[in-house]
Enzyme design. Structure first.
Site, PDB file in Angstrom:
ATOM      1  N   GLY A  14       0.811  -1.219   0.000  1.00 22.77           N
ATOM      2  CA  GLY A  14       0.000   0.000   0.000  1.00 22.77           C
ATOM      3  C   GLY A  14       0.840   1.263   0.000  1.00 22.77           C
ATOM      4  O   GLY A  14       0.509   2.238   0.678  1.00 22.77           O
ATOM      5  N   SER A  15       1.929   1.244  -0.798  1.00 22.12           N
ATOM      6  CA  SER A  15       2.808   2.430  -0.812  1.00 22.12           C
ATOM      7  C   SER A  15       2.602   3.283  -2.056  1.00 22.12           C
ATOM      8  O   SER A  15       3.424   4.138  -2.368  1.00 22.12           O
ATOM      9  CB  SER A  15       4.272   2.025  -0.643  1.00 22.12           C
ATOM     10  OG  SER A  15       4.614   0.944  -1.467  1.00 22.12           O
ATOM     11  N   GLY A  20       2.022   4.729   3.354  1.00 24.28           N
ATOM     12  CA  GLY A  20       2.927   3.785   2.702  1.00 24.28           C
ATOM     13  C   GLY A  20       3.908   4.491   1.782  1.00 24.28           C
ATOM     14  O   GLY A  20       5.099   4.148   1.744  1.00 24.28           O
ATOM     15  N   TYR A 155     -13.962  -1.465  10.995  1.00 22.28           N
ATOM     16  CA  TYR A 155     -12.586  -0.997  10.790  1.00 22.28           C
ATOM     17  C   TYR A 155     -11.826  -0.969  12.123  1.00 22.28           C
ATOM     18  O   TYR A 155     -10.689  -1.452  12.198  1.00 22.28           O
ATOM     19  CB  TYR A 155     -12.580   0.379  10.140  1.00 22.28           C
ATOM     20  CG  TYR A 155     -11.199   0.989  10.019  1.00 22.28           C
ATOM     21  CD1 TYR A 155     -10.210   0.380   9.237  1.00 22.28           C
ATOM     22  CD2 TYR A 155     -10.866   2.153  10.696  1.00 22.28           C
ATOM     23  CE1 TYR A 155      -8.938   0.925   9.131  1.00 22.28           C
ATOM     24  CE2 TYR A 155      -9.594   2.704  10.595  1.00 22.28           C
ATOM     25  CZ  TYR A 155      -8.627   2.089   9.819  1.00 22.28           C
ATOM     26  OH  TYR A 155      -7.363   2.625   9.724  1.00 22.28           O
TER      27      TYR A 155
HETATM   28  N1  LIG Z   1      -4.414   7.835   7.762  1.00 19.87           N
HETATM   29  C1  LIG Z   1      -4.651   7.564   9.033  1.00 19.87           C
HETATM   30  O1  LIG Z   1      -5.034   8.436   9.819  1.00 19.87           O
HETATM   31  C2  LIG Z   1      -4.437   6.152   9.560  1.00 19.87           C
HETATM   32  C3  LIG Z   1      -4.504   5.956  10.944  1.00 19.87           C
HETATM   33  C4  LIG Z   1      -4.304   4.685  11.461  1.00 19.87           C
HETATM   34  C5  LIG Z   1      -4.050   3.628  10.613  1.00 19.87           C
HETATM   35  N2  LIG Z   1      -3.996   3.831   9.267  1.00 19.87           N
HETATM   36  C6  LIG Z   1      -3.702   2.676   8.415  1.00 19.87           C
HETATM   37  O2  LIG Z   1      -2.606   2.992   7.594  1.00 19.87           O
HETATM   38  C7  LIG Z   1      -2.694   2.301   6.359  1.00 19.87           C
HETATM   39  C8  LIG Z   1      -2.513   3.306   5.224  1.00 19.87           C
HETATM   40  O3  LIG Z   1      -3.558   4.256   5.316  1.00 19.87           O
HETATM   41  P1  LIG Z   1      -3.569   5.605   4.459  1.00 19.87           P
HETATM   42  O4  LIG Z   1      -4.299   6.594   5.274  1.00 19.87           O
HETATM   43  O5  LIG Z   1      -2.207   5.914   3.984  1.00 19.87           O
HETATM   44  O6  LIG Z   1      -4.540   5.155   3.273  1.00 19.87           O
HETATM   45  P2  LIG Z   1      -4.513   5.451   1.715  1.00 19.87           P
HETATM   46  O7  LIG Z   1      -3.869   6.757   1.418  1.00 19.87           O
HETATM   47  O8  LIG Z   1      -5.918   5.221   1.253  1.00 19.87           O
HETATM   48  O9  LIG Z   1      -3.587   4.291   1.132  1.00 19.87           O
HETATM   49  C9  LIG Z   1      -4.015   2.966   1.204  1.00 19.87           C
HETATM   50  C10 LIG Z   1      -3.045   2.076   0.447  1.00 19.87           C
HETATM   51  O10 LIG Z   1      -3.466   0.704   0.577  1.00 19.87           O
HETATM   52  C11 LIG Z   1      -3.599   0.133  -0.715  1.00 19.87           C
HETATM   53  N3  LIG Z   1      -4.693  -0.836  -0.723  1.00 19.87           N
HETATM   54  C12 LIG Z   1      -5.957  -0.654  -0.318  1.00 19.87           C
HETATM   55  N4  LIG Z   1      -6.665  -1.788  -0.480  1.00 19.87           N
HETATM   56  C13 LIG Z   1      -5.814  -2.704  -1.016  1.00 19.87           C
HETATM   57  C14 LIG Z   1      -5.934  -4.046  -1.427  1.00 19.87           C
HETATM   58  N5  LIG Z   1      -7.100  -4.713  -1.356  1.00 19.87           N
HETATM   59  N6  LIG Z   1      -4.858  -4.680  -1.936  1.00 19.87           N
HETATM   60  C15 LIG Z   1      -3.704  -4.006  -2.062  1.00 19.87           C
HETATM   61  N7  LIG Z   1      -3.517  -2.741  -1.680  1.00 19.87           N
HETATM   62  C16 LIG Z   1      -4.566  -2.091  -1.172  1.00 19.87           C
HETATM   63  C17 LIG Z   1      -3.832   1.300  -1.663  1.00 19.87           C
HETATM   64  O11 LIG Z   1      -3.369   0.937  -2.949  1.00 19.87           O
HETATM   65  P3  LIG Z   1      -4.065   1.375  -4.329  1.00 19.87           P
HETATM   66  O12 LIG Z   1      -4.835   2.644  -4.042  1.00 19.87           O
HETATM   67  O13 LIG Z   1      -2.963   1.527  -5.296  1.00 19.87           O
HETATM   68  O14 LIG Z   1      -4.940   0.270  -4.680  1.00 19.87           O
HETATM   69  C18 LIG Z   1      -2.991   2.397  -1.041  1.00 19.87           C
HETATM   70  O15 LIG Z   1      -1.663   2.300  -1.471  1.00 19.87           O
HETATM   71  C19 LIG Z   1      -4.054   1.603   6.339  1.00 19.87           C
HETATM   72  O16 LIG Z   1      -3.873   0.242   6.596  1.00 19.87           O
HETATM   73  C20 LIG Z   1      -4.828   2.273   7.468  1.00 19.87           C
HETATM   74  O17 LIG Z   1      -5.727   1.387   8.084  1.00 19.87           O
HETATM   75  C21 LIG Z   1      -4.184   5.068   8.718  1.00 19.87           C
END
Ligand SMILES: NC(=O)c1ccc[n+]([C@@H]2O[C@H](COP(=O)([O-])OP(=O)(O)OC[C@H]3O[C@@H](n4cnc5c(N)ncnc54)[C@H](OP(=O)(O)O)[C@@H]3O)[C@@H](O)[C@H]2O)c1
Length: 266
Positions: A14-15, A20, A155
């Protein structure tokens, strides 16, 4: 602090976006060869290109980790260039739907994407790490694991599962040279979070510039000791530390990067 990741190969799931992408960039800046992963090839390639343009080394792996076939494709692509020393299980998805809309099907699919995706990669990548006697598995969890909110229960629960499985894995990897840890972010300012906050701001009376909206939203919604949302680079810094030899004595730990949002002492 020199984290000395030169010679290490890292796969950050997910980078293609968000936390990521920031993590892939920092690991590369610290010397690691990074495999950038996403489902969307254009976004994934763009992150890899930005790393290369900055002087780093990056490759890409494309695949949907919610299926075994997708996980196979990602693992094969990542391992094609050599062993993976550092696995960052970051890929995941979240929405903001309430209990009444979170059907059993939504719960099951969210568990598959957010928990089983990471398990699939552990099965494919951690075994070779163990055989080589060095490795890092870093799971991105979240504050909602410890302090769930009323909405998005499906979630919240997946974050708790991630914390739990990462500690179990640390016990399983006892004495192997491979550690398993969690980085647990609070609310981090990625594009989707800024869009959400902007969309709900009028209803909450958060007005003005983005800086003013962020300050008001922080106070009302995610009160913490620093007084703002976190930044992706701040999560990446904790991951990079855990990925290094400096963190060799840390396993089964949960490092919070949340500005003090989570109020418990332990
Ligand atoms: N942002 C926050 O405040 C926060 C807080 C706590 C935890 N998190 C966790 O941190 C992680 C990243 O979050 P983010 O906020 O950076 O989200 P984001 O910007 O939406 O990025 C999510 C990433 O995960 C990939 N992804 C989603 N579903 C997938 C699947 N089925 N198979 C493969 N790749 C998949 C996406 O890839 P594509 O778009 O290329 O498909 C994207 O690269 C998540 O696991 C989230 O639960 C985030």
């Amino acid at each position: 602090m020199d984290l000395n990741l030169t010679g290490r190969r890292a796969l950050v799931t997910g980078s293609s976006n968000g936390l990521g992408a920031a993590t892939a960039r920092l690991l590369a800046a610290e010397g690691a060869t990074v495999v950038v992963h996403g489902r969307d090839a254009v976004r994934t390639r763009a992150v890899a290109d930005s790393i290369i343009a900055a002087g780093g080394t990056a490759h890409i792996a494309i695949g949907d980790l919610s299926t075994d076939e997708g996980a196979d494709a990602v693992a094969d692509a990542a391992l094609a260039g050599g062993p993976v020393d550092i696995l960052v299980n970051n890929a995941g998805a979240y929405d903001h739907i309430p209990w009444k809309d979170a059907t059993a099907g939504v719960w099951a699919e969210t568990y598959n994407v957010n928990v089983l995706s990471g398990v699939r990669m552990i099965h494919r990548i951690a075994g070779p790490m163990r055989r080589r006697g060095w490795g890092r598995v870093i799971t991105i969890g979240g504050g909602l694991a410890l302090q769930p909110m009323d909405a998005q229960p499906h979630y919240n629960a997946t974050l708790a599962a991630r914390h739990n499985l990462a500690v179990s894995l640390a016990r399983e990897l006892k004495g192997t040279g491979v550690t398993s840890n969690v980085v647990s972010p609070g609310a981090i300012l990625v594009d989707s979070v800024q869009e959400l906050v902007t969309s709900i701001a009028p209803a909450h009376g958060w007005t003005g510039t983005w800086a003013e909206i962020e300050a008001a939203a922080t106070e009302d919604w995610i009160p913490n000791d620093i007084g703002r949302f976190g930044r992706p680079e701040e999560v990446a810094a904790a991951v990079a530390y855990l990925a290094s030899d400096r963190a060799a004595y840390i396993s089964g730990a949960i490092i919070r990067v949340d500005g003090g949002l989570i109020r418990s002492a332990f």
